[in-house]
Design a protein around this motif. Sequence first.
Motif, mmCIF file in Angstrom:
data_model
loop_
_atom_site.group_PDB
_atom_site.id
_atom_site.type_symbol
_atom_site.label_atom_id
_atom_site.label_comp_id
_atom_site.label_asym_id
_atom_site.label_seq_id
_atom_site.Cartn_x
_atom_site.Cartn_y
_atom_site.Cartn_z
ATOM 1 N N LEU A 132 44.103 -0.529 53.474
ATOM 2 C CA LEU A 132 44.830 -1.778 53.303
ATOM 3 C C LEU A 132 45.299 -2.323 54.650
ATOM 4 C CD1 LEU A 132 46.998 -0.855 50.194
ATOM 5 C CD2 LEU A 132 44.809 -2.043 50.243
ATOM 6 N N ALA A 133 45.222 -3.604 54.796
ATOM 7 C CA ALA A 133 45.736 -4.299 55.968
ATOM 8 C C ALA A 133 46.517 -5.496 55.452
ATOM 9 C CB ALA A 133 44.581 -4.751 56.861
ATOM 10 N N ALA A 134 47.676 -5.750 56.058
ATOM 11 C CA ALA A 134 48.521 -6.832 55.562
ATOM 12 C C ALA A 134 49.438 -7.319 56.667
ATOM 13 C CB ALA A 134 49.354 -6.344 54.370
ATOM 14 N N THR A 135 49.976 -8.493 56.469
ATOM 15 C CA THR A 135 50.948 -9.032 57.408
ATOM 16 C C THR A 135 52.222 -8.197 57.388
ATOM 17 O OG1 THR A 135 50.064 -11.240 57.122
ATOM 18 C CG2 THR A 135 52.298 -11.080 57.987
ATOM 19 N N VAL A 136 52.644 -7.788 56.196
ATOM 20 C CA VAL A 136 53.839 -6.972 56.038
ATOM 21 C C VAL A 136 53.388 -5.563 55.663
ATOM 22 C CG1 VAL A 136 56.005 -6.702 54.779
ATOM 23 C CG2 VAL A 136 55.138 -8.993 55.277
ATOM 24 N N ILE A 137 53.462 -4.642 56.638
ATOM 25 C CA ILE A 137 52.968 -3.287 56.401
ATOM 26 C C ILE A 137 53.774 -2.297 57.237
ATOM 27 C CG2 ILE A 137 51.203 -3.495 58.198
ATOM 28 C CD1 ILE A 137 49.341 -1.833 56.372
ATOM 29 N N ALA A 138 54.075 -1.136 56.656
ATOM 30 C CA ALA A 138 54.802 -0.090 57.375
ATOM 31 C C ALA A 138 53.850 1.051 57.746
ATOM 32 C CB ALA A 138 55.950 0.438 56.528
ATOM 33 N N VAL A 139 53.001 1.448 56.819
ATOM 34 C CA VAL A 139 51.973 2.465 57.059
ATOM 35 C C VAL A 139 50.693 1.997 56.364
ATOM 36 C CG1 VAL A 139 53.604 4.390 57.263
ATOM 37 C CG2 VAL A 139 52.591 3.870 55.037
ATOM 38 N N ARG A 140 49.566 2.506 56.809
ATOM 39 C CA ARG A 140 48.292 2.137 56.207
ATOM 40 C C ARG A 140 48.043 3.035 54.991
ATOM 41 N NH1 ARG A 140 46.063 -1.402 58.164
ATOM 42 N NH2 ARG A 140 46.259 -0.854 60.362
ATOM 43 N N VAL A 141 47.633 2.428 53.886
ATOM 44 C CA VAL A 141 47.318 3.157 52.655
ATOM 45 C C VAL A 141 45.839 2.959 52.362
ATOM 46 C CG1 VAL A 141 47.784 3.376 50.177
ATOM 47 C CG2 VAL A 141 49.645 2.752 51.748
ATOM 48 N N THR A 142 45.152 4.067 52.071
ATOM 49 C CA THR A 142 43.729 4.026 51.723
ATOM 50 C C THR A 142 43.546 4.818 50.432
ATOM 51 O OG1 THR A 142 43.157 3.999 54.077
ATOM 52 C CG2 THR A 142 41.393 4.521 52.532
ATOM 53 N N TRP A 143 42.874 4.230 49.460
ATOM 54 C CA TRP A 143 42.629 4.899 48.176
ATOM 55 C C TRP A 143 41.475 5.882 48.338
ATOM 56 C CZ3 TRP A 143 46.263 4.419 44.699
ATOM 57 C CH2 TRP A 143 47.082 3.305 44.741
ATOM 58 N N LEU A 144 41.627 7.054 47.733
ATOM 59 C CA LEU A 144 40.654 8.137 47.881
ATOM 60 C C LEU A 144 40.180 8.657 46.540
ATOM 61 C CD1 LEU A 144 42.556 10.313 50.529
ATOM 62 C CD2 LEU A 144 40.798 8.581 50.972
ATOM 63 N N ASP A 145 38.986 9.229 46.559
ATOM 64 C CA ASP A 145 38.434 9.947 45.421
ATOM 65 C C ASP A 145 37.991 11.300 45.956
ATOM 66 O OD1 ASP A 145 37.533 10.422 42.824
ATOM 67 O OD2 ASP A 145 35.550 9.610 43.247
#
Length: 143
Positions: free
Chosen positions: A121-134
Amino acid sequence: MNLLDLRSLGTFVEDLVMGDTIQISRPAGPPVLNPATGDLEDPAPDIVYEGPGAILDSSAAPGITVPVAGQPYQDNPKTTYRLLTPTDAPVAARDDTVRVLRAAQDPALLGRTWRCTQPGLAATVIAVRVTWLDENNPREGTP
């Protein structure tokens, strides 16, 4: 104009949760013929990132994000794992592989790999990067 600066929140989450050392790798290209065996072999992957991170399962608080007031946010209900990395880490791509090289708390993380189901995820308002995993290789008795 004042922008919401979440760097201090990101640093807090990194210090509190990101005790593992994770590696994100990406295929380096198509399989190559090994003339000695006649088999197609995958080339060594490119290492995209190696550094602090955390693997969270579905028991963790859903969606560690800061929602904008009045805007709906929907978690991905089909994926039970999320990767957290600092915002200055490269954005993982779909189908990148995540591996835990050092587990600060749970040694069961070692030896397991996950596939990124979508770009980080990338966003204007972000504290840490979140990536969905399988998970690629779930062990018996795990979700």
